[in-house]
Design a protein around this motif. Structure first.
Motif, PDB file in Angstrom:
ATOM      1  N   UNK A 513       0.843  -1.200   0.000  1.00  0.00           N
ATOM      2  CA  UNK A 513       0.000   0.000   0.000  1.00  0.00           C
ATOM      3  C   UNK A 513       0.877   1.248   0.000  1.00  0.00           C
ATOM      4  N   UNK A 514       1.929   1.266   0.827  1.00  0.00           N
ATOM      5  CA  UNK A 514       2.818   2.430   0.897  1.00  0.00           C
ATOM      6  C   UNK A 514       3.461   2.703  -0.463  1.00  0.00           C
ATOM      7  N   UNK A 515       3.859   1.633  -1.158  1.00  0.00           N
ATOM      8  CA  UNK A 515       4.611   1.789  -2.407  1.00  0.00           C
ATOM      9  C   UNK A 515       3.709   2.020  -3.620  1.00  0.00           C
ATOM     10  N   UNK A 516       2.483   1.499  -3.592  1.00  0.00           N
ATOM     11  CA  UNK A 516       1.636   1.531  -4.784  1.00  0.00           C
ATOM     12  C   UNK A 516       0.407   2.412  -4.661  1.00  0.00           C
ATOM     13  N   UNK A 517       0.005   2.733  -3.425  1.00  0.00           N
ATOM     14  CA  UNK A 517      -1.142   3.616  -3.255  1.00  0.00           C
ATOM     15  C   UNK A 517      -0.685   4.941  -2.664  1.00  0.00           C
ATOM     16  N   UNK A 518      -0.491   5.006  -1.346  1.00  0.00           N
ATOM     17  CA  UNK A 518      -0.067   6.259  -0.736  1.00  0.00           C
ATOM     18  C   UNK A 518       0.487   5.970   0.660  1.00  0.00           C
ATOM     19  N   UNK A 519       1.670   6.519   0.946  1.00  0.00           N
ATOM     20  CA  UNK A 519       2.286   6.314   2.259  1.00  0.00           C
ATOM     21  C   UNK A 519       1.443   6.936   3.370  1.00  0.00           C
ATOM     22  N   UNK A 520       0.653   7.924   3.052  1.00  0.00           N
ATOM     23  CA  UNK A 520      -0.146   8.609   4.076  1.00  0.00           C
ATOM     24  C   UNK A 520      -1.333   7.775   4.555  1.00  0.00           C
ATOM     25  N   UNK A 521      -1.545   6.601   3.945  1.00  0.00           N
ATOM     26  CA  UNK A 521      -2.665   5.752   4.346  1.00  0.00           C
ATOM     27  C   UNK A 521      -2.371   4.944   5.613  1.00  0.00           C
ATOM     28  N   UNK A 522      -1.197   5.136   6.187  1.00  0.00           N
ATOM     29  CA  UNK A 522      -0.844   4.428   7.416  1.00  0.00           C
ATOM     30  C   UNK A 522      -0.192   5.369   8.407  1.00  0.00           C
ATOM     31  N   UNK A 523      -0.017   4.906   9.642  1.00  0.00           N
ATOM     32  CA  UNK A 523       0.555   5.744  10.693  1.00  0.00           C
ATOM     33  C   UNK A 523       2.057   5.892  10.523  1.00  0.00           C
ATOM     34  N   UNK A 524       2.642   6.743  11.352  1.00  0.00           N
ATOM     35  CA  UNK A 524       4.082   6.980  11.297  1.00  0.00           C
ATOM     36  C   UNK A 524       4.880   5.764  11.734  1.00  0.00           C
ATOM     37  N   UNK A 525       4.230   4.807  12.395  1.00  0.00           N
ATOM     38  CA  UNK A 525       4.941   3.611  12.854  1.00  0.00           C
ATOM     39  C   UNK A 525       5.330   2.692  11.697  1.00  0.00           C
ATOM     40  N   UNK A 526       4.637   2.816  10.589  1.00  0.00           N
ATOM     41  CA  UNK A 526       4.992   2.016   9.419  1.00  0.00           C
ATOM     42  C   UNK A 526       4.550   0.574   9.474  1.00  0.00           C
ATOM     43  N   UNK A 527       3.627   0.248  10.380  1.00  0.00           N
ATOM     44  CA  UNK A 527       3.200  -1.146  10.494  1.00  0.00           C
ATOM     45  C   UNK A 527       1.687  -1.315  10.340  1.00  0.00           C
ATOM     46  N   UNK A 528       1.047  -0.362   9.697  1.00  0.00           N
ATOM     47  CA  UNK A 528      -0.396  -0.472   9.464  1.00  0.00           C
ATOM     48  C   UNK A 528      -0.780   0.331   8.229  1.00  0.00           C
ATOM     49  N   UNK A 529      -1.918  -0.023   7.648  1.00  0.00           N
ATOM     50  CA  UNK A 529      -2.491   0.754   6.547  1.00  0.00           C
ATOM     51  C   UNK A 529      -4.001   0.629   6.665  1.00  0.00           C
ATOM     52  N   UNK A 530      -4.716   1.684   6.285  1.00  0.00           N
ATOM     53  CA  UNK A 530      -6.158   1.705   6.498  1.00  0.00           C
ATOM     54  C   UNK A 530      -6.960   1.780   5.208  1.00  0.00           C
ATOM     55  N   UNK A 531      -6.275   1.512   4.068  1.00  0.00           N
ATOM     56  CA  UNK A 531      -7.011   1.370   2.810  1.00  0.00           C
ATOM     57  C   UNK A 531      -7.754   0.029   2.819  1.00  0.00           C
ATOM     58  N   UNK A 532      -6.998  -1.049   3.091  1.00  0.00           N
ATOM     59  CA  UNK A 532      -7.619  -2.362   3.273  1.00  0.00           C
ATOM     60  C   UNK A 532      -7.866  -2.656   4.754  1.00  0.00           C
ATOM     61  N   UNK A 533      -6.977  -2.117   5.607  1.00  0.00           N
ATOM     62  CA  UNK A 533      -7.133  -2.325   7.053  1.00  0.00           C
ATOM     63  C   UNK A 533      -6.106  -3.249   7.687  1.00  0.00           C
ATOM     64  N   UNK A 534      -4.997  -3.582   6.970  1.00  0.00           N
ATOM     65  CA  UNK A 534      -4.014  -4.524   7.502  1.00  0.00           C
ATOM     66  C   UNK A 534      -3.175  -3.882   8.609  1.00  0.00           C
ATOM     67  N   UNK A 535      -3.062  -4.581   9.737  1.00  0.00           N
ATOM     68  CA  UNK A 535      -2.231  -4.116  10.848  1.00  0.00           C
ATOM     69  C   UNK A 535      -1.199  -5.190  11.198  1.00  0.00           C
ATOM     70  N   UNK A 536       0.072  -4.903  10.899  1.00  0.00           N
ATOM     71  CA  UNK A 536       1.138  -5.846  11.253  1.00  0.00           C
ATOM     72  C   UNK A 536       1.402  -5.824  12.754  1.00  0.00           C
ATOM     73  N   UNK A 537       1.064  -4.715  13.399  1.00  0.00           N
ATOM     74  CA  UNK A 537       1.302  -4.609  14.845  1.00  0.00           C
ATOM     75  C   UNK A 537       0.337  -5.502  15.615  1.00  0.00           C
ATOM     76  N   UNK A 538      -0.951  -5.440  15.250  1.00  0.00           N
ATOM     77  CA  UNK A 538      -1.957  -6.235  15.961  1.00  0.00           C
ATOM     78  C   UNK A 538      -2.271  -7.556  15.265  1.00  0.00           C
ATOM     79  N   UNK A 539      -1.670  -7.782  14.091  1.00  0.00           N
ATOM     80  CA  UNK A 539      -1.931  -9.005  13.311  1.00  0.00           C
ATOM     81  C   UNK A 539      -3.435  -9.196  13.098  1.00  0.00           C
ATOM     82  N   UNK A 540      -4.071  -8.150  12.569  1.00  0.00           N
ATOM     83  CA  UNK A 540      -5.500  -8.252  12.276  1.00  0.00           C
ATOM     84  C   UNK A 540      -5.870  -7.253  11.184  1.00  0.00           C
ATOM     85  N   UNK A 541      -7.161  -7.192  10.893  1.00  0.00           N
ATOM     86  CA  UNK A 541      -7.710  -6.222   9.930  1.00  0.00           C
ATOM     87  C   UNK A 541      -8.556  -5.225  10.718  1.00  0.00           C
ATOM     88  N   UNK A 542      -8.228  -3.947  10.605  1.00  0.00           N
ATOM     89  CA  UNK A 542      -8.919  -2.895  11.351  1.00  0.00           C
ATOM     90  C   UNK A 542      -9.936  -2.231  10.428  1.00  0.00           C
TER      91      UNK A 542
END
Length: 652
Positions: A513-542
């Motif tokens: 998502x960061x590379x192909x859509x927009x880096x601003x779609x996730x937090x500054x931590x770099x471990x989540x994105x909210x276009x689809x909802x993937x969270x590497x930190x919580x290992x779930x979909x938000x």
């Protein structure tokens, strides 16, 4: 065809070991192979056949052991997988089934106990020496406890204690902690102190020989084996006891302390309590040595100084027992600066040729080497015992993730226990987990560590999982239902892929998502994105709408709330498909004419703040992963999935 097989199965059980023998005889006679869908559970004979096949593949002794275990445990294992041997079983049991047939096979798998649990099979106690050397860094100004000012030294203590530990090793650590800091005062400083209360102590024969807390013993008379110091208990008090009565032997038994460090001593004093029973001779000597190696075979090579004259040992003939009382004291100033061991030598003789017999019974308690000196003082009531699981990351130790739980002193007290045996574990740990985690979520797991014997260093750890409102122990045995397919020449394992994403998998989608859509779609931590909802930190979909608004995700600036929620579910399906393409770049759509399905387990944090796990079944179609709802429905009808698991983004 299924109905015919079922009827013939019931009849044939009366005469044959093979329930399908008559059926297959008729089919073989008719030379009419057929296509069918069957369901079958492996039986003992099948595991025996698989075991024999696995033995042929075994390359080592360990392999052979695991191959034989298939037969004895009625289960496959991590070395020999069911998917490799069930095709041969199907060929043998169902020779008439032909191309296009499928078989749903139920069988068991026994897994190895994970290393992280095996690591926790011992209770590692921070010793007095470690409090001196590593916590307080002083042999005089120390207390046997961590405090707020010293608890930060725990990682350094563990680095030294577990030198050579492998990365990702776990340890259960028992330590003392006080919220109150010690003060400097003149107090009794104990170099050695044992009242035998922590020793294993059977209350009826066979009694327990003294052999814990560093004590050792040996009868130095060749061939004599019955003269033994036992732990005995009377009026809730434990002590060491010995007698030659009824041994029929000559006994010279040394009971020896662990090494006592008097390096920093000034005027240490040895004291102990003594009692006699049925006195008929003085049998006890008190000895000290500074050069005894600790090897029981070298007792005779050590220089022992006799301290007996410093003590008053009862010498009055009795027909019973007296009472334990202080025997006096011996000044050990001559041994300051050295490391010593104290020995209680019992010399008895009840051989038939001995007259009169020398069989006085001696009871010894409260053995202590101490002195008054300036030191840190901390009230015992301020010191509490704790247990915690620590993990080594390769360079340092830190408290393990919150999945790891240790039973604490207060928990044992509520249970009315001081330790929990393996057989008792469910009876005590399941209520403990219910009490401690009243809001547990489906799928939560806890590894519970606990003392498992009266022996202070023995421990166990079991993993418990929360499912359907209950905690259950993970026995590392699983009943599986796998599908096998027939391509006309052989049976093979259904190529369905079951995928439960972990943190690294979610990160794949986050990075995309960061590379192909927009880096601003996730937090500054770099471990989540909210276009689809993937969270590497919580290992779930938000799927929270608030996050879509916060990060200006396209599609959420207009529409009703229900329309926006529907869009989050649509994006979830798109995101699952994209993640599958990233995870499985070499995916295929079919094998030998059979479709290859990918089951992805979706742990979803919904907009209503509930966490639910769903399942999506996908297939590669025209180069892209597409959700196949008909395959999901088929799995539901077969009992492999529930309707709730697939009831997402279906327009209802």
């Amino acid at each position: 065809m299924k109905k015919i097989i079922a009827i013939l199965l019931g009849v044939s059980l009366l005469w044959a070991c093979d329930p399908m023998e008559d059926t297959y005889q008729k089919l073989d006679d008719a030379k009419q192979p057929y296509k069918d869908v069957i369901t079958y559970t492996l039986v003992s004979a099948d595991y025996t056949n698989a075991s024999n096949l696995a033995l042929k593949d075994a390359k080592t002794y360990d392999d052979s052991t695991l191959a034989k275990a298939i037969k004895t445990q009625l289960a496959f294992n991590e070395r020999f997988a069911g998917k490799d041997y069930i095709p041969d079983i199907l060929t043998k049991n169902f020779p008439a089934l032909s191309k296009g047939s499928s078989a749903n096979i139920q069988y068991d798998v026994q897994y190895n106990t994970p290393a992280n649990l095996l690591d926790l099979y011992s209770n590692n106690i921070i010793s007095e020496q470690e409090y001196k050397d590593s916590v307080w860094k002083s042999s005089t100004l120390f207390v046997k406890s961590f405090t707020p000012s010293t608890i930060g030294r725990m990682p350094q203590v563990l680095l030294k204690k577990f030198e050579g530990a492998s990365t990702n090793a776990y340890r259960l650590v028992e330590y003392n902690y006080s919220e109150v800091e010690p003060v400097i005062d003149v107090a009794e400083f104990k170099y050695f102190d044992d009242n035998f209360e922590t020793h294993t102590c059977a209350t009826s024969a066979p009694y327990t020989p003294i052999g814990e807390n560093g004590w050792t013993q040996k009868d130095t008379v060749a061939g004599s084996v019955k003269g033994i110091y036992y732990c005995r208990k009377y009026n809730n008090n434990q002590y060491a006891q010995i007698t030659s009565n009824n041994t029929g032997e000559k006994n010279d038994v040394f009971l020896i302390t662990k090494e006592i460090d008097l390096t920093d001593a000034n005027s240490p004093i040895l004291t102990f309590d003594v009692n006699v029973g049925y006195w008929n001779a003085t049998c006890l000597k008190v000895l000290i040595s500074s050069n005894y190696s600790g090897n029981l075979d070298e007792i005779g090579n050590a220089a022992w100084t006799d301290l007996t004259s410093n003590f008053t040992l009862p010498e009055t003939p009795t027909s019973g027992y007296g009472t334990l009382q202080n025997a006096g004291q011996a000044n050990l100033s001559g041994f300051k600066g050295q490391k010593v061991r104290i020995a209680f030598l019992y010399e008895g003789d009840s051989r038939s040729t001995t007259s009169p017999k020398i069989t006085t019974t001696y009871q010894i308690d409260n053995v202590k080497v101490s002195e008054s000196k300036t030191s840190y003082v901390l009230s015992e009531e301020n010191i509490k015992k704790y247990w915690k699981v620590y993990k080594f990351n390769g360079t340092s130790w830190a408290a393990a993730e919150n999945k790891y739980v240790a039973i604490q002193a207060d928990d044992y007290a509520l249970m009315g226990k001081t330790y929990i045996t393996s057989s008792e574990s469910d009876a005590y740990i399941i209520p403990f987990l219910k009490l401690k985690y009243p809001f547990a979520l489906e799928g939560d797991a806890k590894v519970v560590s606990f003392r498992s014997e009266s022996n202070q260093t023995k421990a166990l750890a079991f993993e418990y999982k929360y499912s359907n409102g209950n905690w259950t122990k993970n026995s590392y045995r699983e009943t599986r239902n796998d599908q096998f397919l027939n391509d006309g020449t052989k049976w093979f394992y259904d190529p369905t892929v079951y995928f439960t994403p972990v943190s690294a998998d979610y990160q794949l989608l986050v990075d995309w998502v960061y590379q192909n859509l927009d880096r601003s779609y996730g937090s500054s931590y770099g471990n989540d994105e909210f276009y689809y909802g993937a969270s590497a930190y919580y290992s779930n979909w938000d799927l929270r709408l608030s996050k879509r608004t916060q990060y200006n995700i396209p599609g959420f600036d207009t529409g009703t709330e229900s329309e926006k929620i529907a869009l989050t579910w649509q994006r979830l399906e798109e995101g699952a498909a994209k993640l599958l393409s990233l995870k499985f770049p070499d995916a295929v759509s079919e094998i030998s004419g059979f479709p290859v399905y990918y089951w992805i387990y979706l742990k979803v944090y919904q907009n209503d703040l509930k966490t639910v796990t769903y399942v999506g079944v996908f297939q590669l179609q025209s180069g892209e992963f597409k959700r196949v709802k008909t395959a999901e429905d088929a799995a539901v009808s077969q009992g492999k999935l529930t309707q709730d698991q697939v009831n997402w983004n279906r327009g209802n």
